[in-house]
Design a protein around this motif. Structure first.
Motif, short mmCIF file in Angstrom:
data_model
loop_
_atom_site.label_atom_id
_atom_site.label_comp_id
_atom_site.label_asym_id
_atom_site.label_seq_id
_atom_site.Cartn_x
_atom_site.Cartn_y
_atom_site.Cartn_z
N ASP A 173 0.83 -1.21 0.00
CA ASP A 173 0.00 0.00 0.00
C ASP A 173 0.87 1.26 0.00
OD1 ASP A 173 -2.23 -1.59 0.01
OD2 ASP A 173 -2.68 -1.33 2.14
N TRP A 174 1.98 1.21 0.74
CA TRP A 174 2.88 2.36 0.77
C TRP A 174 3.44 2.63 -0.62
CZ3 TRP A 174 7.87 3.53 -0.52
CH2 TRP A 174 8.37 4.76 -0.04
N LEU A 175 3.85 1.58 -1.30
CA LEU A 175 4.39 1.75 -2.65
C LEU A 175 3.34 2.33 -3.58
CD1 LEU A 175 6.39 -1.58 -2.96
CD2 LEU A 175 7.37 0.72 -3.04
N GLU A 176 2.12 1.79 -3.52
CA GLU A 176 1.06 2.29 -4.39
C GLU A 176 0.77 3.77 -4.11
OE1 GLU A 176 -1.19 -2.03 -5.03
OE2 GLU A 176 -2.03 -0.56 -3.62
N GLY A 177 0.92 4.15 -2.85
CA GLY A 177 0.63 5.53 -2.48
C GLY A 177 1.77 6.49 -2.75
N ASN A 178 2.99 5.98 -2.77
CA ASN A 178 4.14 6.88 -2.82
C ASN A 178 4.99 6.80 -4.08
OD1 ASN A 178 4.38 8.29 0.02
ND2 ASN A 178 3.67 6.21 0.38
N ALA A 179 5.03 5.65 -4.71
CA ALA A 179 5.84 5.54 -5.94
C ALA A 179 4.98 6.01 -7.11
CB ALA A 179 6.32 4.10 -6.14
N ARG A 180 4.59 7.28 -7.04
CA ARG A 180 3.60 7.82 -7.97
C ARG A 180 4.13 8.01 -9.38
NH1 ARG A 180 -0.39 10.17 -6.01
NH2 ARG A 180 -1.20 9.50 -8.01
N GLN A 181 5.46 8.09 -9.49
CA GLN A 181 6.05 8.29 -10.81
C GLN A 181 6.12 6.96 -11.57
OE1 GLN A 181 7.61 7.63 -8.10
NE2 GLN A 181 9.18 6.17 -8.69
N ALA A 182 5.83 5.87 -10.88
CA ALA A 182 6.00 4.55 -11.49
C ALA A 182 4.65 3.86 -11.65
CB ALA A 182 6.90 3.68 -10.60
N VAL A 183 4.60 2.89 -12.57
CA VAL A 183 3.48 1.97 -12.56
C VAL A 183 3.85 0.87 -11.56
CG1 VAL A 183 4.42 0.84 -14.63
CG2 VAL A 183 2.06 0.45 -14.00
N VAL A 184 2.94 0.54 -10.66
CA VAL A 184 3.26 -0.33 -9.53
C VAL A 184 2.41 -1.60 -9.61
CG1 VAL A 184 3.28 -0.54 -7.01
CG2 VAL A 184 3.83 1.66 -8.09
N TYR A 185 3.09 -2.73 -9.66
CA TYR A 185 2.42 -4.03 -9.68
C TYR A 185 2.66 -4.71 -8.33
CZ TYR A 185 2.50 -3.25 -14.72
OH TYR A 185 2.35 -2.71 -15.98
N THR A 186 1.58 -5.00 -7.60
CA THR A 186 1.76 -5.56 -6.27
C THR A 186 1.07 -6.91 -6.11
OG1 THR A 186 -0.21 -4.41 -5.48
CG2 THR A 186 1.90 -3.31 -5.12
#
Lengths: 571, 571
Positions: free
Chosen positions: B302-315
């Motif tokens: 959830d932290w990555l999805e919320g903060n790595a905004r410059q990236a497309v995030v696959y979790t």
């Protein structure tokens, strides 16, 4: 498995199967194809179509827009005023976010169960009827966006419909990448194989919100609308307060077809708002809203990307459309082509070139070396020639869409050296219309950096003197990487320069047009062949259309069940 | 156009073309296919493979891991300690984020220019060599994750490789949806057609960061690694501090192949960290990082999805894997199957069932009605039977991966009524290993709601008494919608109940297994046929693998150029 919603419902999929197949093939081969004729001609659309279309448009003025069975708890006075002077006076249903969400999601079950074929058939039928209403929609587009009639017909009608069908094609094909069912049989070292029957079902992500723009309500709106609908999602259509009517007509048609096909018409809702309302921002962050499509300002697009975190967000924002001028063997063609690109719809396209980068010392042309200053003057002359006849000029320029553009035009007189003033054109047919020619200013790459690194939406372009083509390419890279662009172009007779420009365009993620001197313009893109937007630079988070534009709108869900050995033997 | 990076480079694409074609076909038909044999057998992998693999593993212990030409500015003491008792003592290069980013991105140009065929060929060759190293990797997986050897071989070796190849197939096929070139010819009413030549180039989104997990470093890691690499992106591999070695070996192999193919080996980098380092959070928000793949805790996901905004995030995060028990005609099969599912790797799979929903009054079985309490006891007995022989039990259970699992096991003794205690198993071969049987507690749907609506990662499962199957399905819907799930299962002899469970699973976005009583288990999924994760509920933002898993990793960029009439005539 396709469940017909009712035995009596027409089989739209069968009716449009050939069209859909052709659409899928053409998205893959990128060749020329135009399923909806772009000519506003009676020989194509019928003797009566122009008159009937205009009558249908005029019939709606000053009235409450009729949407049968549409939920409402009030009335929206959108306040649409035509840039050609006509006050439309159309009112629309007002819905609260709760009402809209409840109504739109009620029919989701049967729409999911209908499957991709049925949904694609319904979408193709909607598009067929929208196409038949092209004249009505053209008037609505003209009198909300300010596009001249022929452009409003083409860009707001057939070209928009083609972008819609393209999205249908991608959405339909993508849902059929995996089979509806498969049998899996894993051999075992001893004994019978393990056998499972598996089902694969495309399931929409959930409620979609389409936030449309003022200048191209249908062209930029249809792709998201149809991509979401065909992947199984209800769609709330939230038009720009200044351009409700073209989408209201489209929504009416969509609801008619849904009803006839046996589905809940509220799968497509119109949620209009007035200029002071904030319903888009309220809806966009609702947990029920799972998809957002947006075309408009960078500011609101960035806000949506940052705040509508529960949704997948597809944006078309703005950037610095750039032309790199290095050399040409057809200087007059270059000038004519560029003058038309700057003039078309008064530069109010998200694809209009703004920054024209040219070495101060000049470029080689078939008419000798032309310095940056000379080129700027020549471009001004080409604009004057193109726009010399007021009636023809009005047909190219259209009208200024809103006050923001006027304000920027005034501000632009204060930057650099104006080489072509923006003047008023009188259109005898529309005496009240605000029609303006493009302003061109000569800037310097170093001194005026702050001026040309912001977007000047409207008829404002800059000829920017640089040290060299290499310097131009560096500025192209740096500015597009940071601010984005929806289009880029280069003119050069050198294969090396063209290759360098192609590499730069790949690196900063923008599509490139090369040496356009004839009847194709950098600000135009053809559905099925040209991509619009790249999702690879800050100007857009989506491409109209490509697989990425549809894959986020649904999931393929799976169930699996063992096959008893007796059944397995029956394969 | 495929540019061979050097004349001497081997043509890996030609070598693996048949495999790649078959992989693409199988992702589309979802049938059984296993390109990498899952049996750790000398008849498949060669007489010497087991010994050589173990020797290669042991050779690395206590040393600095050799990665030729890998940038470094220090040494990471990851502190890997085998759950089987062995301290690995391997050290790895330490890199700062700046060093890693600079090195990884340096070779991006030739990798982009190589095109999808060449990249897919390189990836297939990497996988072939990883497959040949399956025994070495199996030991590394066993001694970092605690998986028993056979499972470490299968899940960490061939099954992981198949998930990798599946991602290669999707990535390769997706980049070839559009042609490299097309000629567009638009007829004109008067005169020659407008003709353009267009190029379409897939371009990677940019630097990818893979954040891998402790329990399945390769199985969960390869899909993102290969999807990013094949779509033209460099990849920084950031393993979990407890499971670096399996990915370090994989990175070494990838770099060897890249070098032999004429590319910069730094396109795949290992960025190891110790338990106290925070390099993943530093890297994830860097503007240069454009893709993040993550498997692990919901909190960090959830932290990555919320903060790595410059990236497309696959979790791939966590959820409440649920089984709905309604009825069965094979009660013993059900118990055996479920007991194995709970025991496999001590429930330390993101797919292990946690919540077993069963009417308090009981379910119909071929052995009469069994109440919830009776079922819980029967399940405990099935576990005892399955795990009665210590050596066999150790081979199923593996070892507890880390202290967090121990802590939860202790806490779980305090909830509900424990019907099966977690006991220690002595594995003669690994006297120091912490091996535990699953804990099963009987809960009540109402009273214990707060207990079963959180995730208890590890060998902890709950038999939850409900009012009825309808009530079970309601809880299934509510809990999975809110908390997500990676797997779901149902047991019923009623087609109506199965249909209701299928509908519920579609609505909450989870894949469903039905009536598994034989040799297929809910926590296992087969590459090319079963999807893992759905991106349709909170447990995962990605599916391994599907088109959505790859479309966000690249853009197709276009250039277009007019064709002079003479050339156009040559078509």
């Amino acid at each position: 498995m396709v469940l017909a919603p009712s035995a009596a419902a027409p089989d739209y999929f069968a009716r449009h199967r050939e069209l859909l197949d052709r659409a899928v093939i053409t998205t893959a081969n990128r060749e020329y194809w135009s399923p909806y004729p772009e000519s506003p001609s009676t020989s194509v659309y019928g003797e009566e179509a122009p008159k009937q279309g205009e009558a249908a448009f005029r019939e709606q003025l000053g009235k409450d827009f009729v949407l049968e069975g549409h939920p409402r708890s009030g009335t929206v006075h959108a306040g649409e005023v035509s840039p050609y002077g006509l006050a439309l006076g159309v009112t629309y249903p007002r819905l609260t976010p709760n009402e809209a969400i409840a109504a739109a999601t009620a029919g989701i079950g049967p729409w999911r169960a209908a499957g991709p074929d049925t949904r694609a058939g319904v979408a193709a039928e909607i598009l067929a009827r929208i196409n038949a209403a092209s004249f009505e929609i053209a008037h609505a587009v003209q009198h909300t966006t300010g596009q001249a009639f022929v452009m409003a017909f083409q860009a707001g009608g057939p070209h928009a419909q083609e972008r819609g069908l393209e999205a249908v094609a991608y959405a339909w094909a993508e849902q059929k990448r995996h089979p509806a069912a498969a049998r899996w049989s894993k051999p075992q070292r001893k004994g019978e194989p393990l056998v499972l029957d598996k089902k694969f079902t495309p399931v929409g992500r959930g409620l979609a919100l389409l936030i449309a723009c003022n200048t191209f309500p249908t062209w930029n709106g249809y792709p998201g609308l149809f991509a979401s609908l065909v992947t199984g999602n209800p769609v709330i259509v939230k038009p720009h307060p200044g351009a409700v009517l073209p989408l209201a007509i489209s929504v009416r048609i969509a609801r008619d077809v849904l009803t006839e096909a046996g589905f809940d018409p509220n799968l497509v809702l119109l949620v209009a708002e007035g200029p002071q309302d904030r319903i888009a921002t309220l809806l966009a962050v609702r947990p029920e809203v799972r998809i957002v499509d947006f075309t408009g300002s960078t500011e609101f697009g960035d806000w949506l990307e940052g705040n509508a975190r529960q949704a997948v967000v597809y944006t078309e924002k703005a950037g610095l459309n750039t032309v790199v001028l290095d050399s040409t063997d057809d200087y007059q063609g270059l000038l004519r082509n560029l003058a038309f690109s700057l003039s078309l719809y008064s530069g109010q396209m998200c694809t209009t070139p703004q920054n024209l980068l040219i070495p101060r010392e000049g470029i080689d042309t078939d008419q000798g070396v032309r310095s940056a200053a000379q080129f700027a003057d020549d471009l001004g002359a080409a604009l004057d020639k193109l726009l010399g006849d007021p009636a023809r000029a009005a047909g190219t320029l259209g009208a200024i869409v809103n006050d923001g553009v006027h304000t920027r035009l005034t501000e632009a007189t204060t930057v650099g050296r104006t080489v072509h003033r923006s003047t008023s054109i009188e259109d005898p047919a529309h005496p009240q219309a605000a029609i303006r020619t493009p302003l061109v200013a000569l800037l310097d790459a170093e001194a005026d950096h702050r001026t040309y690194t912001r977007e000047w939406f409207g008829p404002v372009s800059f000829v920017i003197g640089t040290d060299s083509t290499a310097h131009s390419l560096r500025i192209f890279r740096d500015t597009v990487r940071e601010h984005g662009a929806l289009t880029a172009a280069v003119h050069s007779t050198s294969e090396d320069v063209l290759a360098a420009a192609e590499l730069a365009a790949l690196e900063v993620g923008v599509h490139l047009s090369e040496n356009l001197t004839g009847g194709v313009f950098v600000n135009q893109s053809a559905a099925f062949s040209d991509f619009h937007g790249s999702a690879a630079n800050p100007a857009a988070g989506a491409t109209l259309s490509d697989p990425a534009f549809v894959t986020g709108r649904f999931a393929t869900l799976q169930s699996r069940r063992p096959v008893r050995s007796r059944e397995a033997g029956d394969v």
